[in-house]
Design an enzyme around this catalytic site. Sequence first.
Site, PDB file in Angstrom:
ATOM      1  N   ASP A   1       8.088   0.642   6.160  1.00  0.00           N
ATOM      2  CA  ASP A   1       8.055   1.410   4.925  1.00  0.00           C
ATOM      3  C   ASP A   1       7.334   2.735   5.157  1.00  0.00           C
ATOM      4  O   ASP A   1       6.135   2.767   5.413  1.00  0.00           O
ATOM      5  CB  ASP A   1       7.301   0.609   3.847  1.00  0.00           C
ATOM      6  CG  ASP A   1       7.286   1.335   2.510  1.00  0.00           C
ATOM      7  OD1 ASP A   1       8.190   1.093   1.688  1.00  0.00           O
ATOM      8  OD2 ASP A   1       6.383   2.179   2.288  1.00  0.00           O
TER       9      ASP A   1
ATOM     10  N   TYR B   1       4.379  10.918   3.895  1.00  0.00           N
ATOM     11  CA  TYR B   1       3.419  10.386   4.882  1.00  0.00           C
ATOM     12  C   TYR B   1       3.389  11.229   6.159  1.00  0.00           C
ATOM     13  O   TYR B   1       2.525  11.051   7.006  1.00  0.00           O
ATOM     14  CB  TYR B   1       3.731   8.928   5.264  1.00  0.00           C
ATOM     15  CG  TYR B   1       3.764   7.943   4.120  1.00  0.00           C
ATOM     16  CD1 TYR B   1       3.297   8.274   2.856  1.00  0.00           C
ATOM     17  CD2 TYR B   1       4.278   6.651   4.306  1.00  0.00           C
ATOM     18  CE1 TYR B   1       3.352   7.361   1.808  1.00  0.00           C
ATOM     19  CE2 TYR B   1       4.321   5.739   3.259  1.00  0.00           C
ATOM     20  CZ  TYR B   1       3.865   6.104   2.018  1.00  0.00           C
ATOM     21  OH  TYR B   1       3.924   5.190   0.993  1.00  0.00           O
TER      22      TYR B   1
ATOM     23  N   LYS C   1      11.155   7.487   1.102  1.00  0.00           N
ATOM     24  CA  LYS C   1      11.021   7.855  -0.315  1.00  0.00           C
ATOM     25  C   LYS C   1      11.167   9.368  -0.508  1.00  0.00           C
ATOM     26  O   LYS C   1      10.743  10.151   0.348  1.00  0.00           O
ATOM     27  CB  LYS C   1       9.638   7.426  -0.837  1.00  0.00           C
ATOM     28  CG  LYS C   1       9.251   6.020  -0.406  1.00  0.00           C
ATOM     29  CD  LYS C   1       7.956   5.519  -0.971  1.00  0.00           C
ATOM     30  CE  LYS C   1       7.577   4.207  -0.316  1.00  0.00           C
ATOM     31  NZ  LYS C   1       6.713   4.343   0.872  1.00  0.00           N
TER      32      LYS C   1
ATOM     33  N   HIS D   1       9.636   8.404  -5.255  1.00  0.00           N
ATOM     34  CA  HIS D   1       8.239   8.053  -4.975  1.00  0.00           C
ATOM     35  C   HIS D   1       7.393   7.889  -6.256  1.00  0.00           C
ATOM     36  O   HIS D   1       6.607   6.959  -6.368  1.00  0.00           O
ATOM     37  CB  HIS D   1       7.626   9.116  -4.045  1.00  0.00           C
ATOM     38  CG  HIS D   1       6.571   8.578  -3.148  1.00  0.00           C
ATOM     39  ND1 HIS D   1       6.405   8.965  -1.840  1.00  0.00           N
ATOM     40  CD2 HIS D   1       5.598   7.664  -3.365  1.00  0.00           C
ATOM     41  CE1 HIS D   1       5.387   8.312  -1.305  1.00  0.00           C
ATOM     42  NE2 HIS D   1       4.882   7.512  -2.205  1.00  0.00           N
TER      43      HIS D   1
HETATM   44  N1  LIG Z   1       5.019   3.869  -3.268  1.00  0.00           N
HETATM   45  C1  LIG Z   1       3.778   4.266  -3.294  1.00  0.00           C
HETATM   46  O1  LIG Z   1       3.386   5.081  -4.141  1.00  0.00           O
HETATM   47  C2  LIG Z   1       2.809   3.721  -2.302  1.00  0.00           C
HETATM   48  C3  LIG Z   1       1.440   4.006  -2.433  1.00  0.00           C
HETATM   49  C4  LIG Z   1       0.572   3.479  -1.467  1.00  0.00           C
HETATM   50  C5  LIG Z   1       1.057   2.703  -0.431  1.00  0.00           C
HETATM   51  N2  LIG Z   1       2.400   2.463  -0.306  1.00  0.00           N
HETATM   52  C6  LIG Z   1       2.950   1.669   0.809  1.00  0.00           C
HETATM   53  O2  LIG Z   1       2.290   0.406   0.840  1.00  0.00           O
HETATM   54  C7  LIG Z   1       1.740   0.191   2.130  1.00  0.00           C
HETATM   55  C8  LIG Z   1       0.513  -0.698   2.046  1.00  0.00           C
HETATM   56  O3  LIG Z   1      -0.449  -0.197   1.141  1.00  0.00           O
HETATM   57  P1  LIG Z   1      -1.861   0.419   1.586  1.00  0.00           P
HETATM   58  O4  LIG Z   1      -1.752   0.929   2.959  1.00  0.00           O
HETATM   59  O5  LIG Z   1      -2.251   1.362   0.538  1.00  0.00           O
HETATM   60  O6  LIG Z   1      -2.874  -0.794   1.478  1.00  0.00           O
HETATM   61  P2  LIG Z   1      -3.008  -2.294   2.086  1.00  0.00           P
HETATM   62  O7  LIG Z   1      -1.827  -2.663   2.881  1.00  0.00           O
HETATM   63  O8  LIG Z   1      -3.415  -3.159   0.938  1.00  0.00           O
HETATM   64  O9  LIG Z   1      -4.294  -2.164   3.004  1.00  0.00           O
HETATM   65  C9  LIG Z   1      -4.329  -1.488   4.228  1.00  0.00           C
HETATM   66  C10 LIG Z   1      -5.770  -1.561   4.725  1.00  0.00           C
HETATM   67  O10 LIG Z   1      -6.163  -2.921   4.905  1.00  0.00           O
HETATM   68  C11 LIG Z   1      -6.539  -3.149   6.254  1.00  0.00           C
HETATM   69  N3  LIG Z   1      -5.945  -4.442   6.656  1.00  0.00           N
HETATM   70  C12 LIG Z   1      -4.639  -4.695   6.923  1.00  0.00           C
HETATM   71  N4  LIG Z   1      -4.470  -5.980   7.269  1.00  0.00           N
HETATM   72  C13 LIG Z   1      -5.698  -6.560   7.207  1.00  0.00           C
HETATM   73  C14 LIG Z   1      -6.157  -7.870   7.472  1.00  0.00           C
HETATM   74  N5  LIG Z   1      -5.323  -8.829   7.856  1.00  0.00           N
HETATM   75  N6  LIG Z   1      -7.484  -8.132   7.325  1.00  0.00           N
HETATM   76  C15 LIG Z   1      -8.330  -7.136   6.930  1.00  0.00           C
HETATM   77  N7  LIG Z   1      -7.941  -5.881   6.668  1.00  0.00           N
HETATM   78  C16 LIG Z   1      -6.635  -5.581   6.813  1.00  0.00           C
HETATM   79  C17 LIG Z   1      -5.975  -1.995   7.067  1.00  0.00           C
HETATM   80  O11 LIG Z   1      -6.827  -1.681   8.156  1.00  0.00           O
HETATM   81  P3  LIG Z   1      -6.329  -1.240   9.636  1.00  0.00           P
HETATM   82  O12 LIG Z   1      -5.116  -0.399   9.501  1.00  0.00           O
HETATM   83  O13 LIG Z   1      -7.520  -0.470  10.115  1.00  0.00           O
HETATM   84  O14 LIG Z   1      -6.102  -2.502  10.392  1.00  0.00           O
HETATM   85  C18 LIG Z   1      -5.982  -0.863   6.049  1.00  0.00           C
HETATM   86  O15 LIG Z   1      -7.250  -0.246   6.000  1.00  0.00           O
HETATM   87  C19 LIG Z   1       1.474   1.617   2.638  1.00  0.00           C
HETATM   88  O16 LIG Z   1       1.287   1.682   4.048  1.00  0.00           O
HETATM   89  C20 LIG Z   1       2.716   2.313   2.177  1.00  0.00           C
HETATM   90  O17 LIG Z   1       3.792   2.046   3.052  1.00  0.00           O
HETATM   91  C21 LIG Z   1       3.272   2.964  -1.231  1.00  0.00           C
END
Ligand SMILES: NC(=O)c1ccc[n+]([C@@H]2O[C@H](COP(=O)([O-])OP(=O)(O)OC[C@H]3O[C@@H](n4cnc5c(N)ncnc54)[C@H](OP(=O)(O)O)[C@@H]3O)[C@@H](O)[C@H]2O)c1
Length: 279
Positions: free
Chosen positions: A45, A50, A75, A108
């Site tokens: 994704d 990004y 997106k 988005h």
């Molecule tokens: N459509 C939208 O508006 C929108 C907005 C935000 C995000 N997104 C998408 O959603 C995806 C995920 O959301 P997000 O990146 O905001 O947050 P998330 O996936 O909830 O959290 C990512 C964070 O958690 C850590 N992490 C991952 N796996 C872990 C585990 N097993 N144990 C402990 N910590 C862990 C990662 O650290 P490390 O990387 O340091 O391991 C990173 O700091 C994004 O990458 C993006 O593709 C979309």
Amino acid sequence: MIEDIYYLNNGYPMPKVGLGVYKISETEMETAVMHALEVGYRAFDTAYFYNNEQALGQVLSKSDVSRDDLFITSKLWNDYQGYDQTIEYFNKTLNNLDTDYLDLFLIHWPCEEDGLFIESYKAMEQLYKEGKVRAIGVCNFKQHHLEQLMDETEIVPAVNQIEFHPYFNQYKLQKFCDKHDIAVTAWMPLMRNQGLLDDPLITDLAKRYDKTPAQIVLRWHLAHNRIVIPKSKTPERIEENYNIFDFNLELTDIAEIDSLDRGARQGKDPDEVRIGTLK
Ligand SMILES: NC(=O)c1ccc[n+]([C@@H]2O[C@H](COP(=O)([O-])OP(=O)(O)OC[C@H]3O[C@@H](n4cnc5c(N)ncnc54)[C@H](OP(=O)(O)O)[C@@H]3O)[C@@H](O)[C@H]2O)c1
């Protein structure tokens, strides 16, 4: 594995667990994506915003997994809403990713006050009809945005990608999406590891099921029929986040996690986002 696939409302298969690559830099991309492919991920994704579509595309092109087996989501960024710009930036995204089609293309943010999401979506319908994208959808749409979209366009969105985690449980919006066969994808499914994974209920359940806190939370999402796209650049976590298909949570435990909701939105309220407000 059949249980790891979600069939979208047009029958197109989407893996239930994908790798979110927001904030994965060019230098981190290869290690993260190669490891993800090795442990079984096929969905990725990204977004024009990004600034890493190219880095992702390069790694995917180098890998020996065939394009047919991958599921790539990107997106349309807010600044490029509008019919012609949607087509133009979709083509830039394809070019960045070094591919000739996308599996899923999403708006988005609605940016409702700017009044362009309907014509942007109509351009996406056109791309869909031309076979350049296998499914189309939206992100950050509330019920009123979805209602307007469904009233004024032809194709019911396949996906609504929204912030979702136990501290921000958008179950009413999910109910509406379920009713219209719009798949909910949880972004920030782990609440960015900012406290949720240390919640006593989550850590207790992790001990009881002999899983990690992240696996408990991701399994809770799957139990509610959501797709998840946890982001990690860390190989061990990438693997951990994918290995969630060998256990089930009991209904009482799912209900306990449901009760953690505290309306704690971490990201922007979609009603407050306009073209140009997010940089
Ligand atoms: N459509 C939208 O508006 C929108 C907005 C935000 C995000 N997104 C998408 O959603 C995806 C995920 O959301 P997000 O990146 O905001 O947050 P998330 O996936 O909830 O959290 C990512 C964070 O958690 C850590 N992490 C991952 N796996 C872990 C585990 N097993 N144990 C402990 N910590 C862990 C990662 O650290 P490390 O990387 O340091 O391991 C990173 O700091 C994004 O990458 C993006 O593709 C979309």
